[in-house]
Design a protein around this motif. Structure first.
Motif, PDB file in Angstrom:
ATOM      1  N   ILE A 212       1.046  -1.584  -0.071  1.00 15.25           N
ATOM      2  CA  ILE A 212       0.025  -0.280  -0.015  1.00 15.25           C
ATOM      3  C   ILE A 212       0.638   1.270   0.251  1.00 15.25           C
ATOM      4  O   ILE A 212       1.183   1.236  -1.111  1.00 15.25           O
ATOM      5  CB  ILE A 212      -0.930  -0.385   0.984  1.00 15.25           C
ATOM      6  N   SER A 213       0.596   2.001   1.065  1.00 17.77           N
ATOM      7  CA  SER A 213       1.381   3.603   0.961  1.00 17.77           C
ATOM      8  C   SER A 213       3.399   2.811   2.013  1.00 17.77           C
ATOM      9  O   SER A 213       3.693   4.317   1.407  1.00 17.77           O
ATOM     10  CB  SER A 213       1.123   4.274   1.988  1.00 17.77           C
ATOM     11  N   ALA A 275      -2.792   1.698  -8.092  1.00 20.29           N
ATOM     12  CA  ALA A 275      -2.937   2.167  -7.452  1.00 20.29           C
ATOM     13  C   ALA A 275      -2.310   0.849  -6.242  1.00 20.29           C
ATOM     14  O   ALA A 275      -2.799  -0.705  -6.859  1.00 20.29           O
ATOM     15  CB  ALA A 275      -4.259   2.289  -6.247  1.00 20.29           C
ATOM     16  N   HIS A 276      -2.330   0.155  -4.925  1.00 20.45           N
ATOM     17  CA  HIS A 276      -2.603  -0.989  -3.895  1.00 20.45           C
ATOM     18  C   HIS A 276      -4.499  -1.971  -4.570  1.00 20.45           C
ATOM     19  O   HIS A 276      -3.921  -2.545  -5.060  1.00 20.45           O
ATOM     20  CB  HIS A 276      -2.361  -1.065  -2.724  1.00 20.45           C
ATOM     21  N   THR A 277      -4.861  -0.904  -4.600  1.00 21.19           N
ATOM     22  CA  THR A 277      -6.628  -1.679  -5.305  1.00 21.19           C
ATOM     23  C   THR A 277      -7.426  -0.391  -5.997  1.00 21.19           C
ATOM     24  O   THR A 277      -6.127   0.718  -5.458  1.00 21.19           O
ATOM     25  CB  THR A 277      -7.010  -2.160  -3.740  1.00 21.19           C
ATOM     26  N   SER A 279      -9.123   0.807  -4.188  1.00 22.11           N
ATOM     27  CA  SER A 279      -9.401   1.915  -3.321  1.00 22.11           C
ATOM     28  C   SER A 279      -8.619   2.800  -3.013  1.00 22.11           C
ATOM     29  O   SER A 279      -9.214   3.699  -2.370  1.00 22.11           O
ATOM     30  CB  SER A 279     -10.144   1.499  -2.243  1.00 22.11           C
ATOM     31  N   ASP A 280      -7.314   2.758  -3.102  1.00 24.84           N
ATOM     32  CA  ASP A 280      -6.057   4.077  -3.061  1.00 24.84           C
ATOM     33  C   ASP A 280      -5.998   4.810  -3.121  1.00 24.84           C
ATOM     34  O   ASP A 280      -6.120   4.396  -4.812  1.00 24.84           O
ATOM     35  CB  ASP A 280      -4.799   2.031  -3.056  1.00 24.84           C
ATOM     36  N   ASP A 281      -4.962   5.952  -3.232  1.00 28.15           N
ATOM     37  CA  ASP A 281      -4.634   6.950  -3.722  1.00 28.15           C
ATOM     38  C   ASP A 281      -2.804   6.799  -3.298  1.00 28.15           C
ATOM     39  O   ASP A 281      -2.813   7.769  -2.715  1.00 28.15           O
ATOM     40  CB  ASP A 281      -5.354   8.422  -3.497  1.00 28.15           C
ATOM     41  N   PRO A 282      -2.192   6.574  -4.474  1.00 27.57           N
ATOM     42  CA  PRO A 282      -0.529   6.798  -4.586  1.00 27.57           C
ATOM     43  C   PRO A 282      -0.248   8.251  -4.298  1.00 27.57           C
ATOM     44  O   PRO A 282       1.391   7.703  -4.510  1.00 27.57           O
ATOM     45  CB  PRO A 282      -0.100   5.689  -5.539  1.00 27.57           C
TER      46      PRO A 282
END
Lengths: 386, 332
Positions: A212-213, A275-277, A279-282
């Protein structure tokens, strides 16, 4: 392919104490980002133009499937999607290295491996649409269900491989996981069990630089492939955006495993372009320049450049693959949109193989409750008529 | 069939379990025994004594000291067609494997829409009363019974331990098999060549009575039987139901008993709060409301970490605490 395993590259010795984010010099590469074919002393690979075109087709189709799934999520047809964008080579290279009887234990992002194992892409979308939690028969294509709890599947893969040894078979297993999972205790335990029992399992870590982050530096102070040496088996870092290197190294590792020489750790050095998924905001945690630099290492572009330069792919071929990918996208789109919701009473199915009194009781209760609504509606209508 | 010489006199629960493993290994070549020290040592309680010698290290597997690894690889072995019987050395050491048990073992059959089966048995010596150090006396049955996909059983005596273990191993579902370690050395007659009297998930009326039903399982059945004996001297006829299975629970047997007696006291070592007793009391109340003369009372451990062994007797339900609850229930 024959490889002299003493030839150097698959080393158990720590190399140079280099930092975790270092690419070269350990990186095994057979195809440069510019599409130039290079040799590696330890990993040779014989390929025909036809095979290369087939690999190219896989890469393109898998990417198109992935982008279609992302679109379907944006359109509300899927609840979530975990994109493999950027990791096509690692997955197709390793996936194609397996025999049909070899078994893959994926995370939830191995759409390219599923493709190589012959799993219908539509099967992968059920869980992201929310109609099941997986649901395909893992034994049909020797592709286990997606595992969401990070790292858990590495132990299942190891146990399965222990079973192969007990059977006296020469199958092998690939356990897929990522850089984030490398911190999980289960992964260390899988390394221990696999090493102690010399189980025929290849640990294939796609280091896509981000959990993820969190960058890989939050997971490790040594290059991940070097972890293997502490457990007593070889570790190799391969250019994860080089499909030929991934294929060659994984083939070697599977042969190593299936011939009783024990496990191998492969670290495929790659990048999660998306993005990870969904739902993610890289953009909240990584800089655009990094993404741009990895775009230059794109796994598909480099194979395309190689094919075109060698004269093995003309525009007709490239267009036919493009057209086929659009066909696939259409089939996936239609398949997802017409995917039926399960009957709510299916909640009670397959909780146990041999049944359970409480599940039966609650199923009965649910069905009685649900059917009471029909009667209730009828009663209200009757009342109005009166 | 003649009784085998080893079984012509009463045997311990350890021996009964050992024989169940031996016969299961013998009957099905896919059966495996795995865990820490289960090989040459024969397990810290000697439940696997001699199996390594007779079946070899490929069938009776000394594993690395890693509980999540043991259960996780057992899952993988099951996927390959094996039938692993896992030993967790002590109750308090199962938690590193809790994730694998709850997120993977329990759910994988449903996740695969029934395409795969997970015939894994997890043996855990559980509960207290043996003067042990911390983490060696815990009763965590409610955690497992709360999880759909797992079956949970707890025998109370050598014969049940034997047959229930063989039935658990033969089951295609994952079974958490809780062995009351303080009853390991209790002896009883066992004929392993016979057949089990009950199904794995059936309860048993261990003693008949008409005034009140004591509900227990595992180590507390013996305490309840002793309490019933003592109460009989005062003219009270207590019935004792040995649940044997905690998931599923044989509510029918329980209901029949409580409807007859009108009173129930649930006894377990685990803390009363949100323990099995809470569910049992609720279900008994729902099923037997018009027959009840008193609320269902519970006797169990306190809401505190399991205490040091010098004071564990104060924590554990004993004959007096059971009879105290019986008196309170009878006073309604």
């Amino acid at each position: 392919m024959t490889v002299d395993s003493t030839a150097g590259a698959p080393t158990t010795a720590p190399a140079h104490g280099s930092p975790a984010d270092a690419g070269p010099p350990e990186l095994v590469q057979l195809l440069t980002p510019e599409g130039e074919r290079v040799d590696h002393p330890a990993y040779s690979l014989e390929t025909t133009p036809e095979e290369l075109r087939s690999i190219y087709r896989d890469l393109v189709l898998v990417r198109r499937f992935d982008s279609e799934a992302t679109s379907l999520q944006r359109q509300g047809e899927l609840g979530l999607w975990a994109s493999l964008l950027g990791q096509e080579a690692a997955q197709v290279g390793s996936g194609r290295a397996m025999r049909p009887t070899d078994y893959a234990f994926p995370t939830y992002r191995e759409h390219g491996v599923a493709w190589c194992k012959g799993v219908d892409p539509l099967n992968l979308l059920g869980m992201f649409r929310g109609v099941n939690h997986g649901g395909w028969d893992p034994n049909e294509k020797n592709f286990h269900l997606y595992t969401i709890v990070i790292g858990s599947q590495t132990l299942h893969a190891t146990g399965y491989a222990m079973g192969i040894t007990k059977d006296g078979a020469d199958d092998a297993v690939i356990a897929y996981f990522g850089d984030g999972a490398s911190s999980q205790g289960d992964v260390s335990e899988a390394f221990t069990f696999a090493s102690v029992y010399q189980a025929p399992v290849v640990f294939f870590c796609q280091n896509n630089q981000w959990a993820i982050s969190e960058p890989t530096e939050k997971q490790t102070r040594v290059p991940l492939y070097q972890r293997a040496s502490g457990f007593g088996f070889p570790g190799v870092r391969v250019d994860g955006n080089d499909v030929l290197a991934c294929l060659a190294v994984t083939r070697w590792a599977l042969d190593h495993a299936r011939t009783g020489q024990g496990p191998v750790l492969i670290e495929a050095f790659t990048y999660r372009m998306g993005a990870h998924t969904t739902s993610d905001d890289p953009t909240r945690y990584r800089i655009a320049e990094e993404l741009e630099s990895w775009k230059l290492k794109d796994p598909i572009e480099r194979l395309k450049a190689y094919l075109v330069r060698e004269g093995w792919a003309d525009s007709a071929f490239l267009e036919s693959v493009e057209a086929e990918s659009e066909q696939l996208a259409r089939r996936v789109r239609e398949g997802v949109r017409t995917m039926p919701d399960p009957d709510p009473s299916s909640i009670f199915e397959n909780v146990y193989a041999e049944g359970h009194a409480l599940v039966d009781e609650e199923r009965e209760g649910y069905l009685a409750y649900a059917s009471s609504f029909v009667g209730a509606a009828a009663e209200i209508t009757d009342g109005e008529d009166d | 069939m003649a009784v085998e010489p080893e079984f012509d006199k009463p045997v311990t629960m350890v021996k009964a379990l050992n024989e169940a493993l031996r016969r299961s290994l013998d009957e099905n070549p896919k059966t495996l025994v795995m865990g820490e020290d289960v090989g040459r040592l024969g397990g810290v309680f000697r439940v696997t004594d001699g199996l390594h010698k007779d079946f070899g290290e490929e069938r009776v597997i000394d594993t690395p000291l890693a509980e999540s690894g043991i259960v996780g690889t057992a899952i993988g072995l099951a996927l390959r067609g094996y039938r692993p019987v896992v030993e967790i050395q002590f109750d308090g050491f199962v938690y590193p494997a809790f994730d694998q048990i709850v997120t993977q073992l329990a759910k994988m059959h449903a996740r695969a829409l029934g395409h795969i089966k997970l015939p894994v048995t997890i043996r855990i010596p559980f509960a207290g009363g043996i003067g042990a150090v911390e983490h060696h006396s815990e009763s965590h049955e409610a955690y497992f019974a709360h999880t759909a996909g797992l079956k949970v059983v707890a025998p109370s005596n050598p014969a049940d331990a034997h047959w229930m273990l063989r039935q658990a191993i033969a089951s295609d579902d994952p079974v958490v098999f809780l062995e009351p370690k303080r009853r390991y050395w209790d002896k009883a007659v066992l004929d392993p060549t016979g057949a089990p009297a009950l199904g794995l998930h059936q309860a048993r009326v261990a003693r008949s009575g008409s005034d009140l039903t004591l509900v227990a399982y595992g180590p507390m059945v013996k305490v309840c039987l002793e309490a019933a004996e003592a109460a009989a001297e005062d003219g009270l006829k207590l019935e004792v139901v040995d649940l044997r299975s905690l998931s599923p629970i044989d509510f029918d047997t329980l209901e029949q008993s409580v409807k007859r007696t009108g009173r129930a006291v649930v006894v377990h070592e685990a803390p009363v709060f949100l323990g099995m007793g809470a569910e049992l009391a609720a279900r008994i109340t729902e099923r037997c409301f018009y027959s009840l003369e008193a609320p269902v009372l519970r006797v169990g451990g306190y809401f505190a970490p399991y205490p040091p062994s010098r004071v564990e007797d104060a924590f554990l339900p004993d004959l007096d605490r059971v009879l105290d609850a019986v008196d309170r229930a009878m006073a309604f």
